[in-house]
Scaffold this motif. Structure first.
Motif, PDB file in Angstrom:
ATOM      1  N   LEU A   1     -10.452  77.832 -19.689  1.00 42.71           N
ATOM      2  CA  LEU A   1     -10.492  78.762 -20.056  1.00 42.71           C
ATOM      3  C   LEU A   1      -9.032  79.116 -20.195  1.00 42.71           C
ATOM      4  N   ALA A   2      -8.741  79.238 -21.072  1.00 39.67           N
ATOM      5  CA  ALA A   2      -7.226  80.200 -20.805  1.00 39.67           C
ATOM      6  C   ALA A   2      -6.971  81.935 -21.903  1.00 39.67           C
ATOM      7  N   VAL A   3      -6.144  82.094 -22.238  1.00 35.56           N
ATOM      8  CA  VAL A   3      -6.046  83.717 -23.335  1.00 35.56           C
ATOM      9  C   VAL A   3      -4.524  83.148 -23.753  1.00 35.56           C
TER      10      VAL A   3
ATOM     11  N   ASP B   1     -14.449  88.081 -24.399  1.00 33.13           N
ATOM     12  CA  ASP B   1     -14.418  87.414 -23.035  1.00 33.13           C
ATOM     13  C   ASP B   1     -14.548  87.107 -22.143  1.00 33.13           C
ATOM     14  N   LEU B   2     -13.828  86.661 -20.596  1.00 30.65           N
ATOM     15  CA  LEU B   2     -14.251  85.414 -20.087  1.00 30.65           C
ATOM     16  C   LEU B   2     -15.612  84.583 -19.654  1.00 30.65           C
ATOM     17  N   ALA B   3     -16.649  85.638 -19.488  1.00 31.93           N
ATOM     18  CA  ALA B   3     -17.909  85.510 -19.099  1.00 31.93           C
ATOM     19  C   ALA B   3     -18.603  84.978 -20.545  1.00 31.93           C
ATOM     20  N   GLY B   4     -18.793  85.225 -21.503  1.00 32.41           N
ATOM     21  CA  GLY B   4     -18.906  85.163 -22.781  1.00 32.41           C
ATOM     22  C   GLY B   4     -18.590  83.442 -22.943  1.00 32.41           C
TER      23      GLY B   4
ATOM     24  N   ARG C   1     -22.408  84.798 -12.128  1.00 32.51           N
ATOM     25  CA  ARG C   1     -22.883  85.087 -13.346  1.00 32.51           C
ATOM     26  C   ARG C   1     -23.255  83.568 -13.859  1.00 32.51           C
ATOM     27  N   LEU C   2     -22.497  82.371 -14.099  1.00 32.87           N
ATOM     28  CA  LEU C   2     -22.407  81.753 -14.348  1.00 32.87           C
ATOM     29  C   LEU C   2     -23.545  80.563 -13.662  1.00 32.87           C
ATOM     30  N   GLU C   3     -23.157  80.622 -12.443  1.00 27.68           N
ATOM     31  CA  GLU C   3     -24.292  79.495 -12.020  1.00 27.68           C
ATOM     32  C   GLU C   3     -25.737  80.431 -12.796  1.00 27.68           C
ATOM     33  N   ARG C   4     -26.232  81.487 -12.405  1.00 18.25           N
ATOM     34  CA  ARG C   4     -26.923  81.591 -12.737  1.00 18.25           C
ATOM     35  C   ARG C   4     -27.605  81.545 -14.593  1.00 18.25           C
ATOM     36  N   HIS C   5     -26.475  81.580 -15.051  1.00 18.44           N
ATOM     37  CA  HIS C   5     -26.807  81.072 -16.366  1.00 18.44           C
ATOM     38  C   HIS C   5     -27.364  79.610 -16.807  1.00 18.44           C
ATOM     39  N   VAL C   6     -26.716  78.937 -16.112  1.00 17.82           N
ATOM     40  CA  VAL C   6     -27.154  77.028 -15.944  1.00 17.82           C
ATOM     41  C   VAL C   6     -28.275  77.240 -15.661  1.00 17.82           C
ATOM     42  N   ARG C   7     -28.833  77.835 -14.084  1.00 16.76           N
ATOM     43  CA  ARG C   7     -29.830  77.791 -13.881  1.00 16.76           C
ATOM     44  C   ARG C   7     -31.345  78.034 -14.770  1.00 16.76           C
TER      45      ARG C   7
END
Length: 556
Positions: A457-459, A490-493, A525-531
């Motif tokens: 991920l880059a800007v 945004d980075l997370a999304g 947030r990303l760990e929870r999303h994958v889980r």
């Protein structure tokens, strides 16, 4: 006829010094038993002088383009700066400081014509004294019988000499040569091994080249290491004297496990605090430089802590971490490991991670890819008969291939593992097994890298066309396997969308590498999303540190 001490002399001096150390490099490597018997002092001195020589040539080229000629201050400044940014190992770092000390005096003594003033001999005497003092200032715990002693003896001899700069340089060379011969009687580890100090050889070569340059006559004693000098062997090198610093030891068993070296942009106060912290972490601490740019060298057990100390002090870059496993001071030459891994990685956190896994690391930051020579040196420092080279960047394919080819001509068997991202390199390193055959290890590491899809991920810095459409400056780009696949705000999304796309084809393990600027709660947030969205998929998180991308993703 003596020649003036001017920019042309500095240019010639660099060439002669590089030639002299090049002739002696292998023998200096062979007598290297202090502070760590890793057999690379000659190589480190050569690479340091090579960088200094390139900088001087660049200074001449730059002035030629404007129709002017550089002065002594320009040439000496370039030589010292080139040595600083290219310094390798303990000896190279001290050599860079010696040149910086000389530069401080000779720059002040430069006459309007671009050469040293009327009393060039006196200027050189003062420069050599400042150089010797500077080397002591750079070392946390000075030890006699080393390069420090040799530099001081050269300054002492120069002060006793009369005449012009040529006579001063010749006297300094002779004083350094005699001091070098006496080092086995000053440092027990040298005496037991029956060798002179390897780092001191560099000072003798440097001053011999200076004397030859200014006199126009080749010294009658050009050889730094006598042809009949004994090489360190098992005899007398089994135990160190009680309380002796470092001693003749296996650094992997009895001393720090890693050599850490990096350039650092920091102010004087921050560097003073850094010295104190690093001194508590390990030994062989040398910090050289000034005016906001420093070269830091230390031997430690915790490579990550040494790098973190640099981050707290300022901006470290060109980080090199070498694992001492496989070297030993009890054999004639450093004991070669059967197999090693050399990895190019972005970010300090990944550098520490790979080093702790036993890899020799070349750390880079964006826009500063390593040259093939740096990779060749890393392969040499691995001290192994077989090396797995992980470039971890598709742009480094040709550079890595050239380095591998050069190493092969030196007798090292090198396999270039086609890793295109740091996360592929982590996967390959995880399955590395020195105990199996070379070919089997190559297959396993290549398969692990190939089975790992990667994303970054880059800007976006500007508006441009991508495979996913038009992006605007400030958009977050999700690159999968090198191509822009997602454009987000945004980075997370954006990261969640990238993860879903990658895991739609299956996967058992997700690796997340977070850059220093990533939001604090991003990993959670990303760990929870994958889980929640992808059952039975494990997630592991690493800190990439400064200069790493905002987020790297690997899916195995």
């Amino acid at each position: 006829m003596p020649y003036p001490l001017d920019a042309a002399a500095v240019r010639a001096w660099c060439g002669l010094a590089l030639e002299a150390v090049g002739r002696e490099r292998e023998r200096i490597d062979a007598i290297n038993v202090y502070p760590v018997p890793d057999g690379d002092t000659g190589t480190n001195l050569y690479l340091t002088l090579e960088s200094a020589t390139r900088a001087v040539e660049a200074a001449f080229d730059g002035h030629a383009s404007t129709g002017t000629a550089p002065g002594l201050a320009d040439a000496m400044g370039a030589m010292a700066h080139g040595a600083l940014i290219g310094a390798r190992g303990n000896s190279g770092t001290i050599l860079a400081q010696l040149l910086r000390g000389m530069t401080e005096v000779l720059t002040a003594a430069t006459a309007p014509g671009g050469a040293a003033g009327p009393s060039a001999g006196e200027a050189l005497r003062l420069a050599l004294r400042r150089a010797a003092a500077a080397t002591y200032e750079a070392v946390a715990h000075p030890v006699e019988g080393t390069v420090l002693t040799v530099a001081t003896a050269a300054a002492d001899a120069a002060e006793r000499a009369g005449g012009d700069a040529s006579e001063v340089a010749r006297a300094a060379h002779e004083g350094a040569r005699l001091a070098l011969q006496a080092t086995p009687g000053q440092l027990a580890v040298l005496g037991r091994a029956g060798v002179v100090d390897a780092g001191g050889c560099g000072v003798v070569a440097l001053l011999g080249a200076l004397a030859d340059t200014l006199s126009g006559e080749v010294s009658a004693v050009p050889v730094v290491v006598p042809a009949d000098a004994p090489l360190p062997g098992a005899a007398g090198c089994e135990t160190a004297a009680p309380g002796e610093p470092d001693g003749c030891r296996d650094p992997h068993e009895d001393g720090p496990a890693f050599e850490v070296i990096y350039l650092l942009e920091a102010d004087d106060d921050a560097v003073a605090r850094l010295r104190t912290r690093l001194d508590g972490l390990g030994d062989s601490l040398v910090v050289v430089g000034g005016d906001g740019l420093w070269n830091v060298h230390v031997h430690v057990d915790d490579a990550g802590a040494a790098v973190e100390a640099g981050i707290e002090a300022g901006r470290p870059y060109r980080i090199g971490i070498t694992h001492f496993g496989g070297t030993t001071g009890r054999t004639r030459e450093p004991e070669m490991a059967a197999r090693a891994v050399v990895a190019v990685v972005p970010g300090d956190g990944l550098a520490g991670l790979c080093a702790e896994a036993g890899a020799t690391v070349v750390s880079v930051r964006p826009g500063e890819p390593p040259a093939s020579g740096e990779l060749v040196q890393a392969i040499r420092q691995a001290h192994a008969r077989e090396v797995m080279l992980l470039p971890n960047d598709p742009e480094l394919r040709h550079t890595a291939a050239a380095a591998a080819e050069q190493a092969r001509t030196e007798g090292v068997r090198v396999a270039l593992i086609p890793t295109r991202s740091a996360v592929q390199g982590i996967a390959a390193l995880a399955v590395h097994e020195p105990g199996r055959s070379f070919d089997e290890d190559v297959v396993a590491m290549t398969a692990a890298a190939g089975a790992t899809r990667y994303a970054e991920l880059a800007v976006a810095e500007r508006q441009s066309w991508t495979m996913a459409g038009v992006c605007q400056a400030g958009d977050v780009l999700g690159l999968i396997d090198g191509d822009v696949a997602v454009i987000g705000s945004d980075l997370a999304g954006t990261a969640m969308t990238v993860l879903d796309r990658m895991l739609s084809a299956g996967g058992e393990m997700v690796t997340l590498v977070l850059g220093a600027d990533a939001p604090e709660a991003l990993a959670e947030r990303l760990e929870r999303h994958v889980r929640e969205r992808h059952l039975a998929v494990d997630t592991v998180v690493y800190e990439g540190g400064p200069y790493a991308a905002p987020l790297l993703i690997g899916v195995e």
